[in-house]
Design a protein around this motif. Structure first.
Motif, PDB file in Angstrom:
ATOM      1  N   ILE A 152       0.371  -1.220   0.030  1.00 13.38           N
ATOM      2  CA  ILE A 152       0.164   0.159   0.034  1.00 13.38           C
ATOM      3  C   ILE A 152       1.501   0.779   0.264  1.00 13.38           C
ATOM      4  O   ILE A 152       1.911   1.189   0.569  1.00 13.38           O
ATOM      5  CB  ILE A 152      -0.776   0.103   1.143  1.00 13.38           C
ATOM      6  N   THR A 153       0.618   2.207  -1.290  1.00 13.68           N
ATOM      7  CA  THR A 153       1.026   3.889  -1.012  1.00 13.68           C
ATOM      8  C   THR A 153      -0.204   4.674  -0.409  1.00 13.68           C
ATOM      9  O   THR A 153      -0.133   5.376  -1.177  1.00 13.68           O
ATOM     10  CB  THR A 153       1.967   4.301  -2.343  1.00 13.68           C
ATOM     11  N   TYR A 154       0.120   4.971   0.875  1.00  8.37           N
ATOM     12  CA  TYR A 154      -1.073   6.223   1.658  1.00  8.37           C
ATOM     13  C   TYR A 154      -0.059   6.593   2.742  1.00  8.37           C
ATOM     14  O   TYR A 154       1.030   6.806   2.886  1.00  8.37           O
ATOM     15  CB  TYR A 154      -1.966   5.559   2.703  1.00  8.37           C
ATOM     16  N   GLU A 155      -0.356   8.207   2.108  1.00  7.02           N
ATOM     17  CA  GLU A 155       0.006   9.141   2.811  1.00  7.02           C
ATOM     18  C   GLU A 155       0.495   9.303   4.362  1.00  7.02           C
ATOM     19  O   GLU A 155       1.269   9.325   4.709  1.00  7.02           O
ATOM     20  CB  GLU A 155      -0.459  10.595   2.244  1.00  7.02           C
ATOM     21  N   ASP A 156      -0.115   8.255   5.009  1.00  8.18           N
ATOM     22  CA  ASP A 156      -0.330   8.329   6.311  1.00  8.18           C
ATOM     23  C   ASP A 156       0.227   6.968   6.712  1.00  8.18           C
ATOM     24  O   ASP A 156       0.367   6.694   7.704  1.00  8.18           O
ATOM     25  CB  ASP A 156      -1.780   8.050   7.003  1.00  8.18           C
ATOM     26  N   SER A 157       0.725   6.506   5.520  1.00  7.98           N
ATOM     27  CA  SER A 157       1.517   4.986   5.888  1.00  7.98           C
ATOM     28  C   SER A 157       2.274   4.329   4.191  1.00  7.98           C
ATOM     29  O   SER A 157       1.966   4.135   3.837  1.00  7.98           O
ATOM     30  CB  SER A 157       0.774   3.864   6.361  1.00  7.98           C
ATOM     31  N   PRO A 158       3.623   5.292   4.137  1.00  9.56           N
ATOM     32  CA  PRO A 158       4.587   5.434   3.407  1.00  9.56           C
ATOM     33  C   PRO A 158       4.760   4.297   2.997  1.00  9.56           C
ATOM     34  O   PRO A 158       5.408   4.204   3.665  1.00  9.56           O
ATOM     35  CB  PRO A 158       4.623   6.706   3.320  1.00  9.56           C
ATOM     36  N   LEU A 159       4.789   3.989   1.405  1.00  6.36           N
ATOM     37  CA  LEU A 159       5.815   3.037   1.169  1.00  6.36           C
ATOM     38  C   LEU A 159       7.376   3.608   0.952  1.00  6.36           C
ATOM     39  O   LEU A 159       7.503   4.268   0.026  1.00  6.36           O
ATOM     40  CB  LEU A 159       5.280   1.931  -0.199  1.00  6.36           C
ATOM     41  N   LYS A 160       8.244   3.260   1.810  1.00 10.71           N
ATOM     42  CA  LYS A 160       9.730   3.632   1.881  1.00 10.71           C
ATOM     43  C   LYS A 160      10.307   1.886   1.261  1.00 10.71           C
ATOM     44  O   LYS A 160      10.509   1.334   2.154  1.00 10.71           O
ATOM     45  CB  LYS A 160      10.570   3.185   3.579  1.00 10.71           C
ATOM     46  N   ILE A 161      10.586   2.238  -0.221  1.00 11.37           N
ATOM     47  CA  ILE A 161      11.942   2.131  -0.986  1.00 11.37           C
ATOM     48  C   ILE A 161      13.091   2.470  -0.600  1.00 11.37           C
ATOM     49  O   ILE A 161      13.979   4.455  -1.109  1.00 11.37           O
ATOM     50  CB  ILE A 161      11.776   1.529  -1.745  1.00 11.37           C
ATOM     51  N   GLU A 162      14.678   1.746  -0.377  1.00 18.16           N
ATOM     52  CA  GLU A 162      15.954   2.131  -0.150  1.00 18.16           C
ATOM     53  C   GLU A 162      16.381   1.439  -1.253  1.00 18.16           C
ATOM     54  O   GLU A 162      15.909   0.096  -1.406  1.00 18.16           O
ATOM     55  CB  GLU A 162      16.043   1.548   1.051  1.00 18.16           C
TER      56      GLU A 162
END
Length: 333
Positions: free
Chosen positions: A262-272
């Motif tokens: 999921i890619t929500y503003e309050d729970s962003p997907l963080k990719i490194e």
């Protein structure tokens, strides 16, 4: 072992046997002459059997029956051997005056050379099957690599129209809401597709080239997902810039993370994205979607197979409740 090495080894073994069991019958000159006679006989037997093998490969190939071919080869090999013994006794042995021709020496020589003949024939047949086995393994490996390449190309062909459709939908919204951002978005999109077109038939690209490309790609994604997507890219170490990757590897890995999380503003997907010990690493926080549209769960497998057949190294996939990590082996230049 090389053929010459085998012949020399057999001749030395014969010399040792004579020195142990018949030392009282041979002078030093006799041992030397006997050693050179062994070299001549063993070389002639080996070369003769190789010629017979080449002839039978054309006239009686293994494809017409393995047992038939082996029997024919051994029969012709024995006929050749006994014919050679006649020539040996009449023309070659008399030259070596220092070799004592006692009954024991003659009998032991016949037995040894008969065993050499059988062993050489067996070795030649064995080499044939060993080489065929190696060819079969190589052919199987090539077929698997071609299959992985085809699956990978199919994956790219599925990904690009999907990505284009989403990008055009985002562009359509931006044209009216933010024309300046829409213009910037369109420039980034053109750079992404220029890369895809230029490297469509390219086998490998430099790591830095792939990273430059994915920065444009990520810029498009962040315009689309806003604060729901955070991507952190670390430049490769100076000693890793010479590595290469298969084109759009990073795009597929980033797209895979977005597709399954999921890619929500309050729970962003963080990719490194970074490199580590010869691997390209893409890592994201694990927040899986309850349902994934259009996923056959073969994307990562295809990528992993292709890199394995390219580098001989396994891609590493690690999954935990919090983190999902993919490590792709970099390709040496």
């Amino acid at each position: 072992m090389h053929r010459t090495g085998i012949i020399l080894s057999l001749a030395f073994i014969g010399l040792i046997v004579r020195m142990v069991f018949f030392s009282d019958l041979f002078t030093r000159a006799g041992h030397i002459q006997s050693f050179f006679l062994s070299l001549i006989v063993i070389s002639f037997i080996w070369h003769g059997l190789e010629k017979i093998n080449s002839f039978l490969n054309r006239k009686v190939p293994y494809s017409k029956g393995i047992m038939r071919r082996i029997v024919v080869q051994f029969v012709i090999g024995q006929i050749f051997f006994y014919g050679f013994l006649v020539v040996l006794g009449l023309f070659i042995v008399p030259i070596f005056k220092e070799i004592p021709l006692t009954r024991e020496i003659i009998f032991s020589g016949l037995v040894v050379y008969l065993l050499v003949n059988i062993a050489a024939n067996s070795a030649i047949i064995g080499f044939h099957f060993f080489n065929e086995w190696k060819k079969s393994l190589l052919q199987q490996s090539m077929l698997e690599k071609e299959k992985s390449q085809a699956n990978f190309e199919n994956l790219k062909n599925q990904l690009n129209p999907h990505f284009l459709f989403n990008s055009l939908s985002s562009l359509n919204s931006l044209i009216f809401e933010n024309p300046e951002l829409a213009s910037k978005f369109l420039k980034q999109l053109s750079k992404v597709y220029r890369y895809l077109l230029e490297n469509n038939q390219t086998e490998y690209v430099p790591l830095e080239t792939e990273i430059d490309f994915v920065e444009h790609y990520i810029s498009l994604l962040q315009t689309r997902f806003g604060k729901g997507l955070e991507v952190k890219m670390q430049p490769p170490n100076p000693d890793e810039t010479h590595y290469r990757v298969i084109p759009v590897t990073l795009q597929i890995l980033v797209e895979n993370a977005i597709k399954h999380n999921i890619t929500y503003e309050d729970s962003p997907l963080k990719i490194e994205i970074y490199t580590q010990n010869g691997y390209l690493v893409v890592q994201n926080n694990h927040q899986p979607k309850t349902r994934v549209e259009g996923s056959n769960k073969r994307g990562l497998d295809n990528l992993r197979d292709l890199y394995y057949y390219t580098t001989g190294k396994e891609a590493i996939i690690e999954s935990s409740p919090l983190i999902f990590t993919v490590k792709i082996p970099l390709i040496a230049a």
